[in-house]
Write an enzyme that holds these catalytic residues in place. Sequence first.
Site, PDB file in Angstrom:
ATOM      1  N   GLY A 127       0.848  -1.198   0.000  1.00  0.00           N
ATOM      2  CA  GLY A 127       0.000   0.000   0.000  1.00  0.00           C
ATOM      3  C   GLY A 127       0.878   1.240   0.000  1.00  0.00           C
ATOM      4  CB  SER A 129       0.178   3.853  -5.609  1.00  0.00           C
ATOM      5  OG  SER A 129       1.358   3.307  -6.120  1.00  0.00           O
ATOM      6  CD  GLU A 244       7.689  -2.537  -6.060  1.00  0.00           C
ATOM      7  OE1 GLU A 244       7.832  -1.830  -5.049  1.00  0.00           O
ATOM      8  OE2 GLU A 244       6.651  -2.541  -6.748  1.00  0.00           O
TER       9      GLU A 244
HETATM   10  C1  LIG Z   1       0.002  -3.973 -12.415  1.00  0.00           C
HETATM   11  C2  LIG Z   1       0.277  -2.910 -11.407  1.00  0.00           C
HETATM   12  C3  LIG Z   1       0.448  -3.272 -10.095  1.00  0.00           C
HETATM   13  C4  LIG Z   1       0.673  -2.289  -9.136  1.00  0.00           C
HETATM   14  N1  LIG Z   1       0.771  -2.704  -7.840  1.00  0.00           N
HETATM   15  C5  LIG Z   1       0.926  -1.769  -6.890  1.00  0.00           C
HETATM   16  C6  LIG Z   1       0.952  -2.177  -5.525  1.00  0.00           C
HETATM   17  O1  LIG Z   1       0.843  -3.357  -5.200  1.00  0.00           O
HETATM   18  N2  LIG Z   1       1.068  -1.216  -4.595  1.00  0.00           N
HETATM   19  C7  LIG Z   1       1.197   0.110  -4.900  1.00  0.00           C
HETATM   20  O2  LIG Z   1       1.342   0.904  -3.991  1.00  0.00           O
HETATM   21  N3  LIG Z   1       1.163   0.521  -6.173  1.00  0.00           N
HETATM   22  C8  LIG Z   1       1.022  -0.385  -7.182  1.00  0.00           C
HETATM   23  N4  LIG Z   1       0.975   0.009  -8.483  1.00  0.00           N
HETATM   24  C9  LIG Z   1       0.975   1.425  -8.782  1.00  0.00           C
HETATM   25  C10 LIG Z   1       2.228   1.932  -9.471  1.00  0.00           C
HETATM   26  O3  LIG Z   1       3.316   1.987  -8.589  1.00  0.00           O
HETATM   27  C11 LIG Z   1       1.872   3.305 -10.048  1.00  0.00           C
HETATM   28  O4  LIG Z   1       0.867   3.114 -11.034  1.00  0.00           O
HETATM   29  C12 LIG Z   1       3.063   3.983 -10.658  1.00  0.00           C
HETATM   30  O5  LIG Z   1       3.996   4.359  -9.674  1.00  0.00           O
HETATM   31  C13 LIG Z   1       2.641   5.239 -11.445  1.00  0.00           C
HETATM   32  O6  LIG Z   1       1.863   6.087 -10.669  1.00  0.00           O
HETATM   33  P1  LIG Z   1       0.443   6.624 -11.183  1.00  0.00           P
HETATM   34  O7  LIG Z   1      -0.339   5.476 -11.686  1.00  0.00           O
HETATM   35  O8  LIG Z   1      -0.127   7.475 -10.121  1.00  0.00           O
HETATM   36  O9  LIG Z   1       0.796   7.508 -12.461  1.00  0.00           O
HETATM   37  P2  LIG Z   1       1.282   9.015 -12.454  1.00  0.00           P
HETATM   38  O10 LIG Z   1       2.377   9.167 -11.445  1.00  0.00           O
HETATM   39  O11 LIG Z   1       0.113   9.905 -12.342  1.00  0.00           O
HETATM   40  O12 LIG Z   1       1.919   9.133 -13.897  1.00  0.00           O
HETATM   41  C14 LIG Z   1       1.113   9.352 -15.065  1.00  0.00           C
HETATM   42  C15 LIG Z   1       2.064   9.497 -16.248  1.00  0.00           C
HETATM   43  O13 LIG Z   1       2.940  10.634 -16.055  1.00  0.00           O
HETATM   44  C16 LIG Z   1       4.300  10.243 -16.137  1.00  0.00           C
HETATM   45  N5  LIG Z   1       5.108  10.998 -15.182  1.00  0.00           N
HETATM   46  C17 LIG Z   1       4.789  11.230 -13.878  1.00  0.00           C
HETATM   47  N6  LIG Z   1       5.779  11.931 -13.292  1.00  0.00           N
HETATM   48  C18 LIG Z   1       6.735  12.126 -14.227  1.00  0.00           C
HETATM   49  C19 LIG Z   1       8.032  12.760 -14.218  1.00  0.00           C
HETATM   50  N7  LIG Z   1       8.503  13.338 -13.118  1.00  0.00           N
HETATM   51  N8  LIG Z   1       8.750  12.760 -15.366  1.00  0.00           N
HETATM   52  C20 LIG Z   1       8.269  12.159 -16.494  1.00  0.00           C
HETATM   53  N9  LIG Z   1       7.054  11.544 -16.560  1.00  0.00           N
HETATM   54  C21 LIG Z   1       6.313  11.526 -15.442  1.00  0.00           C
HETATM   55  C22 LIG Z   1       4.315   8.755 -15.795  1.00  0.00           C
HETATM   56  O14 LIG Z   1       5.440   8.099 -16.343  1.00  0.00           O
HETATM   57  C23 LIG Z   1       2.999   8.278 -16.417  1.00  0.00           C
HETATM   58  O15 LIG Z   1       3.187   8.025 -17.783  1.00  0.00           O
HETATM   59  C24 LIG Z   1       0.754  -0.927  -9.485  1.00  0.00           C
HETATM   60  C25 LIG Z   1       0.602  -0.554 -10.821  1.00  0.00           C
HETATM   61  C26 LIG Z   1       0.368  -1.537 -11.782  1.00  0.00           C
HETATM   62  C27 LIG Z   1       0.189  -1.120 -13.212  1.00  0.00           C
END
Ligand SMILES: Cc1cc2nc3c(=O)[nH]c(=O)nc-3n(C[C@H](O)[C@H](O)[C@H](O)COP(=O)(O)OP(=O)(O)OC[C@H]3O[C@@H](n4cnc5c(N)ncnc54)[C@H](O)[C@@H]3O)c2cc1C
Length: 383
Positions: A127, A129, A244
């Site tokens: 937990g 994100s 990770e």
């Molecule tokens: C299959 C799967 C399993 C997951 N499991 C877990 C889990 O068990 N626990 C957990 O906590 N999370 C989990 N996650 C979440 C994952 O860690 C996040 O989806 C990831 O860190 C991206 O965050 P976000 O989805 O909020 O996207 P955002 O951070 O909102 O990003 C959106 C877009 O903007 C881009 N972006 C953002 N910031 C920047 C920057 N500074 N420079 C360039 N580009 C940028 C990103 O690359 C992306 O393309 C999982 C995700 C997936 C897909």
Amino acid sequence: MQFHWSPEDVAFREQARRWLQAHVPREAAPHSGPASRDFALAWQRQLHAAGWSGISWPVAYGGQGWSLERQMIWYEEYVAAGAPSPLNPGFVAHNHAGPTLIACGTEAQKAFHLPRILAGEVLWCQGFSEPGAGSDLASLRTFGEVQGDHLVVTGQKIWSSYSDIAEYQELLIRTQPGSQRHRGLSWLICDMRSPGITVRPIRNMAGATHFSEVFYDQVRIPLSNVVGALHDGWRVAMTTLGFERSTAATALQLELLVKVDRLRHWVAEQPAQARDPALLQELAVLRAEAAALRAMTYQTLFRDPATPFGGSIVRLYFAELAQRIHRLGMDLLGPSNADAQAGGAWPYAYLDAYSETIAGGTSEIQRNIIGERILGLPREAAR
Ligand SMILES: Cc1cc2nc3c(=O)[nH]c(=O)nc-3n(C[C@H](O)[C@H](O)[C@H](O)COP(=O)(O)OP(=O)(O)OC[C@H]3O[C@@H](n4cnc5c(N)ncnc54)[C@H](O)[C@@H]3O)c2cc1C
């Protein structure tokens, strides 16, 4: 990179191969829900009973205490045998929660949790994100207030894989009132059966529901469940993300070479495709890249401490290569193939591979880390 296996290591490999050949389940593992939990835990209990659980974990906590070389031999034989995907509900516990406890947990936390993980009694989820705090994890807002010897937690997490079926969660929250960014966070062991927790599964494009939103309403977590010190959670979280982004996906990385080889063997038996020079060239390039990934994987496992962010290079390379290999598998075998000859369920794996460039830090974030921390390029402007 050259390995010189001792006669004991060679015997270990043989023993692992024979056991896997005899015991790998032939039925497909369910992708999500209680059935995926039952399948993963039953397989883990089988591994544990046969002495294949926690290959390189300390003996004191139920592991085998073997070398990293043996851990790698095991992974190689595991994926070659077509054993259940390493990306299963046990993934978090074995690949980053357990290692984080080994690195940062108290003796009591290790003694309680590690043997239960290895014995296939419990699952863990992560937990970290939140809506609005994914790539920018330090902006997370879920808050835990100290009340006596407990933290009382209120807030929301999202994308928490396996949280609908796990007993424990590695939970990163803000605990110091008024703190900003990386300061004032704590890494907690959250019992998912605590009152006040609601889990709402999310369906992904492959049709699985293995991640969920998690809501916390005045959830009481004992202070003894803090890993590391109170308000020092960022350091512990970086330890978790270090696992990770480096060793957690070792078996998945090695598995890509096995998958390319299965495609190669399938093509060799098809009269038309086996004479298509463009296809053969594409396969040759993918095979060379999967072999390069394997070499990088070995290097990560036995990493030179001078390259602490090297995991991001491998993570990025793996995630993008996985998508290309699965895309070729789909192009060759078609979405409706039963895939008996080539092995593995390509349609699901193809759709699922899209998550690899997001989970654990997106490709853009890995590129930022490589640029700033390894190449020394100017840092991104602070928000
Ligand atoms: C299959 C799967 C399993 C997951 N499991 C877990 C889990 O068990 N626990 C957990 O906590 N999370 C989990 N996650 C979440 C994952 O860690 C996040 O989806 C990831 O860190 C991206 O965050 P976000 O989805 O909020 O996207 P955002 O951070 O909102 O990003 C959106 C877009 O903007 C881009 N972006 C953002 N910031 C920047 C920057 N500074 N420079 C360039 N580009 C940028 C990103 O690359 C992306 O393309 C999982 C995700 C997936 C897909």
